[in-house]
Structure formats: structure tokens, C-alpha cells
Design an enzyme around this catalytic site. Structure first.
Site, PDB file in Angstrom:
ATOM      1  N   TYR A   8      42.748  46.093  41.951  1.00  0.00           N
ATOM      2  CA  TYR A   8      41.321  45.946  42.245  1.00  0.00           C
ATOM      3  C   TYR A   8      40.969  46.652  43.555  1.00  0.00           C
ATOM      4  CZ  TYR A   8      36.770  43.909  43.209  1.00  0.00           C
ATOM      5  OH  TYR A   8      35.435  43.749  43.493  1.00  0.00           O
TER       6      TYR A   8
ATOM      7  N   SER B 140      33.481  47.585  47.112  1.00  0.00           N
ATOM      8  CA  SER B 140      33.857  46.294  47.680  1.00  0.00           C
ATOM      9  C   SER B 140      34.368  46.532  49.083  1.00  0.00           C
ATOM     10  CB  SER B 140      34.948  45.628  46.841  1.00  0.00           C
ATOM     11  OG  SER B 140      35.499  44.511  47.527  1.00  0.00           O
TER      12      SER B 140
END
Length: 254
Positions: free
Chosen positions: A158, A145
Site C-alpha cells: 500500500y 496518502s
């Protein structure tokens, strides 16, 4: 069994990026193994669409954080196909605790995110290596990401787990070459449920603002990511250890 047709395993393939990856690979001539954790009906729907594209498709339930389940899944791949040419480590999870709420973050939630996003990626890759080494052009693509590369509004576990995916990608590329290439994709703000969950009522406003600030004037879609994943698997034989940012140029220009 068609031993001549390449096979791809996509984890977390019942929705989102994983779904798009599985269908794009099916359209590109791959048989596909569609892994899911709990969404059985959605995974079955993806399999039907993959079969409509000409692929042989099977669904396999496995929590990637569970090593026994992972080993059983790769055993099933070997039994059904006898080969594995591509692995897409896409399974992932997050929490809803914002970065501003340090005390509200449960360490059990932290551990679960890392168990799926980091440990799971490693376990699946390790279990897949013996099959991948049988392939003349084996490739692994991990879903990282943009928040694994630069700060963003995502929850701490995350973001930290995706930074670990970036590191693992590069380390695995060195460990598994030259037989197996390992790369990752790092999507930016992506249209769909994931960002809706993160942005809540501000989703439309913030996504529109991000699109205006992006050189390509829109936010990334799951299909955009899948196109890059397929390219890394099929069209980049001398590329390994790389993290490909897919955000329309936003991070490169702001």
C-alpha cells in the site's frame, strides 16, 4: 442530456473518500459518474444522494485493474454525457499484512494492490484523456496518502503503491498539460473504517493520540478530503503536479 453541466467521474465512489467526493461535486454543480467494483447497493445509495443535491448521477461497475472494463466505463460516460470535465482517481485497496511480517506478505496480494492502486489509476486516466481534452477546464485529482511521502504503519504494498501515485501524478501533469491539470491529495490518519481496519483494537487510543499531536487537534475526515479535491478541480487553475497533504499539520510539525 444537459451539455452545459460539467461531469465528474469518481472511481471507488461507493464509500469513504470516494463517496464524499461524489457528493461534494454534486453539491458543487457537477453531474457524477459513480464507479464501484462490487458494492452495487452502496453505489446506488450515493447516486440517490447526489440526485437529491441536484445532480444527474449514474453508477458504473468496473474493476479499474481490468482494462476492458475501464474502456467500457469511459464509453458509457461518453454515451451518457458526451463530456468529462473532472476525474477523481480514488479506487484503492490494501492488505492486512503488517510491515513487520515480511514473510507473511503474499506476492499475489502485492500484485493486486499495485494492479488497482497504480495500474488502475493509469488505465482510467489514459482512457479518460480523449474526453477530458474536450473540456475547457479539465482536471484530474488522484488519491495518494501521507505514507506515499513518509514512512507510516501501512502495509508495504500500500505504501509503495501510494509513492507510485505521487510519481505518476507529477509525470502525468507534465505529459497532459496544458489542457489537463493533474494533482493529488495525501490524507493523513483518517477517521473511519479504513483506519479501524488498520489499527484494530487500538483505533480509539491511537487516533486520540494522533489528534492530540496534530496542530488542528483532530484527525482528517473524508469530507475534509473532498473539500480539497473540489477546490483543486474548481478553484486552482494554475496549480498542477502538486501533492496536497491533508493531515491538520501533523507531518509538517512532527
Amino acid at each position: 442530456m444537459n451539455a452545459q453541466r460539467p461531469v465528474a467521474l469518481v472511481t471507488g465512489a461507493s464509500s469513504g473518500i470516494g463517496r464524499s467526493n461524489a457528493l461534494a461535486l454534486a453539491a458543487h454543480g457537477y453531474d457524477v459518474v459513480i464507479n464501484y467494483a462490487s458494492s452495487k447497493d452502496a453505489a446506488h445509495e450515493v447516486a440517490l444522494k447526489a440526485e437529491a443535491a441536484g445532480a444527474r448521477a449514474i453508477t458504473v461497475q468496473a474493476d479499474v485493474a481490468d482494462e476492458d472494463a475501464v474502456l467500457a466505463m469511459l464509453g458509457r460516460v461518453d454515451e451518457e454525457f458526451g463530456r468529462l470535465d473532472a476525474l477523481v482517481n480514488n479506487a484503492g485497496t490494501t492488505v492486512n499484512t503488517p510491515p513487520s511480517d515480511l514473510d507473511g506478505l503474499s506476492m499475489a496480494d502485492w500484485d493486486r494492490v499495485f494492479a488497482v492502486n497504480v495500474r488502475g489509476l493509469f488505465q482510467v486516466t489514459r482512457a479518460a484523456v480523449p474526453l477530458l481534452r474536450r473540456s475547457p477546464h479539465a482536471a484530474v485529482v488522484n488519491t495518494a496518502s501521507i505514507v506515499g511521502l513518509r514512512p507510516g504503519p501501512q502495509p508495504f504494498p500500500y505504501a509503495a503503491s501510494k509513492a507510485a501515485v505521487v510519481s505518476l501524478t507529477k509525470t502525468l501533469a507534465g505529459a497532459l498539460g496544458p489542457e489537463i491539470r493533474v494533482n493529488a491529495v495525501a490524507p493523513g490518519w483518517m477517521v473511519g473504517d479504513w483506519m479501524e481496519d488498520q489499527l484494530g483494537d487500538d483505533y480509539d487510543r491511537l487516533m486520540e493520540r494522533r489528534a492530540r499531536l496534530t496542530p488542528l487537534r483532530r484527525c482528517v475526515t473524508a469530507d475534509d478530503v473532498a473539500q480539497t479535491v473540489v477546490s483543486l478541480i474548481t478553484s486552482n487553475p494554475f496549480v498542477t503536479g502538486e501533492i496536497v497533504v491533508i493531515d491538520g499539520g501533523f507531518s509538517a510539525t512532527t
